[in-house]
Write a protein that holds these residues in place. Sequence first.
Motif, PDB file in Angstrom:
ATOM      1  N   ASP A 137     -10.219  -1.209   1.315  1.00  0.00           N
ATOM      2  CA  ASP A 137     -10.713  -1.352  -0.057  1.00  0.00           C
ATOM      3  C   ASP A 137     -12.146  -1.845   0.029  1.00  0.00           C
ATOM      4  N   GLU A 196     -12.477  -4.334  -6.709  1.00  0.00           N
ATOM      5  CA  GLU A 196     -12.283  -3.063  -6.002  1.00  0.00           C
ATOM      6  C   GLU A 196     -13.039  -1.920  -6.670  1.00  0.00           C
ATOM      7  N   GLY A 251     -10.837   2.580  -3.072  1.00  0.00           N
ATOM      8  CA  GLY A 251      -9.607   2.368  -2.314  1.00  0.00           C
ATOM      9  C   GLY A 251      -9.397   3.562  -1.420  1.00  0.00           C
ATOM     10  N   LYS A 265       0.836  -1.205   0.000  1.00  0.00           N
ATOM     11  CA  LYS A 265       0.000   0.000   0.000  1.00  0.00           C
ATOM     12  C   LYS A 265       0.873   1.259   0.000  1.00  0.00           C
TER      13      LYS A 265
HETATM   14 MN    MN Z   1      -6.682   0.624  -4.616  1.00  0.00          MN
END
Ligand code: MN
Length: 467
Positions: free
Chosen positions: A382, A390, A393, A365
């Motif tokens: 997420d 996804e 985010g 991340k």
């Molecule tokens: Mn993402």
Amino acid sequence: MQMQTPGREKIVALLQSKEIGRDVTVKGWVRTKRGNKNIAFIALNDGSTIHNLQLVVDVASFDAEILKLITTGAAICAKGKLVESTGNGQPVEVQVANIEVYGTADAETYPLQKKGHSLEFLREIAHLRPRTNTFGAVLRIRHAMAFAIHKYFNDKGFVYVHTPIITGSDAEGAGAMFTVTTLDLENLPRKDDKSVNFAEDFFGKHTNLTVSGQLEGELTAMALSEIYTFGPTFRAENSNTPRHLAEFWMIEPEMAFYEIKENMDLAEDFIKYLVRYAFENCADDLKFLNDMWDKELLERLQSVVNTEFVRLDYTEGVEILMKADQKFEFPVSWGVDLQSEHERYLVEKHFKKPVILTNYPKEIKAFYMKQNDDGKTVRAMDVLFPKIGEIIGGSQREESYDKLMARIEELNIPLKDMWWYIDTRRFGTVPHSGFGLGFERLLLFVTGMANIRDVIPFPRTPNNAEF
Ligand code: MN
Ligand code: ATP
């Protein structure tokens, strides 16, 4: 609905009109013309609704040459009397007294002469596909969702902030970037080491198209407390997937004084609000898309509105995936970045509802995410959705100057581009959070379309920027 417009009435309003017998003027594009030598029926659409208005023409009272010009795709103006429809399928129709042809559409060459084209073919005629039922519906829903996004945040007192499209920082880390330059590409200025001398470029430095408005969003949240951005973002990722565009729109709220829990609450409430708004304002278009492309669309939308999202640690998510009775293309173990197939397994097979996955390994991340005390994970979140994977985010951001600096040094992020971002942690730093919702990912979900190229008017993908 207020539907006044100069010189004509909109078809969406006429179809609901109770004032039978009055004279009306309509303008639009012919979808079909059928009939016999006595009477012709023209289905007219003006984009205000998925439904067509039926025009009834008494052939004997019109110039045959004019009627010949009225083919699928032609643009016309018709005047006549609004009457109750005798046919089924529509409440009213227009008994035409006068027709003017604005523009013909040659039946031999007009690409939408016939119905039933594939979505792939329609992508090749993106300049004309707004005239199809499907894209009319998608574009009206796209508009309604954009409007609802502004309404949601405005009603909550968030400030809409415009972050720059051209950015001088290439440290955002959200994907490969497009360079913006006015340098002569045939004759690039070079430094002694042969690298391009961007000091001679327009901005006196290397600049790119933004991949996210977040960093600048954070700067304004540190003054206005609750803000959002809604603008285009650009990623030069060479990923030819049904979920990635090189140019897409993103909504990025950023909130001072929110921790990860409040951030998740906002994301869940926001997305449910948008789906509910679509139900209440786009019913006809949703029904069309449901019947035409995705028979489970309405059901899926309803289930999201009515269910509480699962909130789950990444670590638990990985344990579930490792025990799954399904073979994945990409194997799973703690530390890997989850692929769409994993996200969809959790959502569609295991929980059967949307999942908010939190506390990801810090290695996968971004540097700005708040570090947990375990030294291994960060407060990322997420939001994972059925069919999409996804859709959002986000994270709580690291507000500690020392911890942020330590991470920046660990990752060797060039500080010269970032000093202004670091300054927020030096002057009046507070706990804060935010997230990014991909607008086209939202639209994939709401419209039920399967390919992201079909929810934006003019998609930009590798090797494709024709229109
Ligand atoms: Mn993402
Ligand atoms: P993914 O892993 O799906 O490529 P990401 O993690 O790179 O996405 P973020 O940087 O978290 O994406 O961006 C926030 C949101 O923007 C994503 O949740 C997604 O909804 C959307 N998004 C990201 N990349 C794209 C893209 N290339 N095209 C369309 N939407 C995108």
